[in-house]
Every structure is written in C-alpha cells, then in structure tokens.
Design a protein around this motif. Structure first.
Motif, short mmCIF file in Angstrom:
data_model
loop_
_atom_site.label_atom_id
_atom_site.label_comp_id
_atom_site.label_asym_id
_atom_site.label_seq_id
_atom_site.Cartn_x
_atom_site.Cartn_y
_atom_site.Cartn_z
N LEU A 80 13.03 10.11 -10.28
CA LEU A 80 11.99 9.69 -10.31
C LEU A 80 10.77 10.80 -9.88
N PRO A 81 9.69 10.53 -10.07
CA PRO A 81 8.72 11.56 -9.59
C PRO A 81 8.58 11.49 -8.02
N VAL A 82 8.50 12.54 -7.46
CA VAL A 82 8.50 12.41 -5.89
C VAL A 82 7.35 11.68 -5.21
N THR A 83 7.61 10.86 -4.32
CA THR A 83 6.47 9.72 -4.01
C THR A 83 5.37 10.64 -3.18
N ASP A 84 4.19 10.08 -2.57
CA ASP A 84 3.17 10.41 -1.67
C ASP A 84 3.99 11.04 -0.76
N SER A 85 4.86 10.45 0.04
CA SER A 85 5.43 11.11 1.38
C SER A 85 6.35 11.97 1.16
N TRP A 133 0.87 -1.16 -0.05
CA TRP A 133 0.13 0.00 0.11
C TRP A 133 0.88 1.30 0.08
N VAL A 134 2.34 1.11 0.15
CA VAL A 134 3.22 2.38 0.35
C VAL A 134 3.41 3.00 -0.99
N ASN A 135 3.34 4.11 -1.17
CA ASN A 135 3.64 4.78 -2.35
C ASN A 135 2.96 4.36 -3.63
N SER A 136 1.69 3.97 -3.61
CA SER A 136 0.92 3.19 -4.77
C SER A 136 1.01 3.84 -6.06
N PRO A 137 0.99 5.18 -6.00
CA PRO A 137 0.88 5.53 -7.45
C PRO A 137 2.35 5.46 -8.18
N LEU A 138 3.38 5.28 -7.39
CA LEU A 138 4.75 5.00 -8.02
C LEU A 138 5.07 3.39 -8.20
N PHE A 139 4.35 2.68 -7.18
CA PHE A 139 4.98 1.45 -7.51
C PHE A 139 3.51 0.44 -7.72
N VAL A 140 2.40 1.20 -8.00
CA VAL A 140 1.22 0.29 -8.68
C VAL A 140 1.54 -0.41 -9.37
N GLY A 141 1.33 -1.61 -9.42
CA GLY A 141 1.40 -2.64 -10.86
C GLY A 141 2.98 -3.10 -10.85
N GLY A 142 3.62 -2.57 -9.97
CA GLY A 142 5.03 -2.81 -10.17
C GLY A 142 5.69 -1.85 -11.08
N THR A 143 5.27 -0.63 -11.29
CA THR A 143 5.63 0.28 -12.43
C THR A 143 7.24 0.68 -12.23
N ALA A 144 7.82 0.94 -11.09
CA ALA A 144 9.18 1.07 -10.76
C ALA A 144 10.02 -0.14 -11.25
#
Length: 267
Positions: free
Chosen positions: A226-231, A94-105
């Motif tokens: 990379l784009p800055v994470t949610d945190s 659930w952490v930083n989901s926009p960056l890592f959702v679907g294993g993007t990074a």
C-alpha cells in the motif's frame, strides 16, 4: 440453565504469538483482549476470553473489570458478557489519517473479500517478522482460518517479501544480517542474502509477491504494498487461501487486486 461455553474447533493458520520478551504482562493482556473483541465482533464472557487467550480466569476477570471501570468495555449483567464501548472506537482515529481516513484501507479489504471470497490480511513489519494486524476471514467454502496477530518470517513469506520489496537492497542486507544473527539462537531460520535479493528483484518487477506452501503447507498468499504511511511505515495487503486454488486463480486475483487497490489508493 445457562449453556456452558465451548470453544469452536477450526483449522487455524498462524497461532496467536506469545507476548514478546520485555512486555509487561498486564499491558499485553489488555491489548490482546481488545484485539480479540475486534476479531470476533460480538460480546464475550470471561470464560471464553480466558480460554481463547490462555489467561488465568482470575486475571482475566480483574482486567475486564478494570476496562469496564475506565469506560472501555460495557458489562451486560444479565448475560454476564462484555462488549467494547464507543470509547474504544475513538482510539487512534488520528493515526495515518490519509491512509485510513473514512476507513479507506478497511473498506478496500472488505471489497477484496467480497470479490474473491479469500481471507484478506493487512500486514506490517515487526522486527524480523511480518505481522498480520488486521484480518478478514475467507467466505468461500474451501478456506483456512487466519489468526490476527500471527507472525510470518520477514524473509520467507508472501507478505514479508512484499514489505521487503519496498526497501532498498542496502536496507534488506542489514535486515538479513540481523535475521542470521538471531538464527544462531534458534529464534528464526537463517536466510541466504543473495537468494533473497534475487527473489525481491522479481517481486519488484511483478509488483506483487506470491508464495505457496512456504510457511503453511496447503496455504498460499498474494501480497501487494500500500502507499507508505505518514510515519514512513510500509503496509501490505494480502489474499490468503488454499494453495492449489490460488495457483489456478493467480492471474485473476492479480488483476482484481490491482484494480481494487488503484480505485482506493489512486497514484
């Protein structure tokens, strides 16, 4: 008769750092064990784990048994080896989901590895250091083995420059002041603040950092943010390889990296 496990002999860049001061040993060792499984991506026995992580075998056995009891490891009684369970895979999804959702990074890193044949690292800031939190090893013939968890000086490394390049100069000056304070204890080399700011100005202008023979003789790194994470945490991806090879391929690698990052992280 079961064959005795023998450690592989490789040229490793960036030794696994010791546990930081203030870390509870048992907690740190458990996390090191899980990180090691992620690094090797296969089953391992207690002798291997204790040897690689430089832990007492008795302590390693106790920790591994505890992880099995809690459902985080599976123990193969016939082979006497351990392997992470599905429960481990669910941690932190659930952490930083926009960056890592679907294993993007991670998929981005895999594509860079496939396209370049170089080692690919994901790095974050850890105090006055840049730390490799995920590593994909190089597939090319001429390569260096990069250690996951390795620390690089924040103000004197490719990934460090890329991380600092995302910050304002006022924040960089505060970090340089802290580095110079810690340098008095011999924990890290001091840094010339004005020289560092000039270097970061070039990094921001280019959109990437490239260093050769700076931390590791014979090694080079090309790093981009990379784009800055949610945190608000900054991350960078870096390509690592033999310095002479990287210098010749620099322009090609920059184009490949920019195109790949743009495909996975469109602005």
């Amino acid at each position: 008769m079961r064959k005795k496990w023998v450690a592989e002999t490789k040229h490793v860049v960036g030794a696994r750092p010791p546990l930081p001061d203030g870390v509870v040993k048992s907690a740190g060792r458990v996390l090191r064990i899980l990180e090691y499984f992620d690094e090797i991506q296969r089953a391992a026995n207690v002798v291997e784990i204790a040897g690689i992580l430089k832990l007492p075998q008795s302590s390693s056995s106790a920790l591994l048994r505890s992880l099995v009891a809690m459902g985080y490891l599976y123990f193969d009684r016939a082979a006497r080896t351990y392997l992470p369970s599905c429960r481990v895979a669910l941690l932190g999804n659930w952490v930083n989901s926009p960056l890592f959702v679907g294993g993007t990074a991670l998929r981005c890193m895999e594509e860079l590895q496939h396209k370049t044949g170089d080692a690919v690292v994901l790095a974050i800031r850890n105090g006055v250091w840049s730390q490799y939190i995920h590593v994909l090893q190089a597939t090319s013939m001429a390569r260096l083995q990069v250690t996951r968890g390795a620390l690089r000086p924040l103000a004197a490394s490719g990934t460090g420059y890329a991380l600092l390049g995302t910050m304002e100069d006022t924040e960089v000056k505060k970090i340089a002041h802290r580095i110079n304070a810690e340098a008095r204890t011999g924990a890290i080399a001091s840094v010339a603040t004005e020289g560092l700011l000039a270097t970061l100005g070039e990094v921001r202008r280019l959109g990437y950092a490239f260093t050769a023979d700076l931390v590791t003789p014979g090694g080079a790194v090309l790093a981009m943010p990379l784009p800055v994470t949610d945190s608000g945490e900054a991350l960078v991806i870096g390509l690592g390889g033999i310095s002479e090879v990287q210098k010749k391929r620099r322009a090609e690698l920059v184009v490949t990296m920019r195109e790949t990052l743009a495909a996975y992280f469109p602005q």
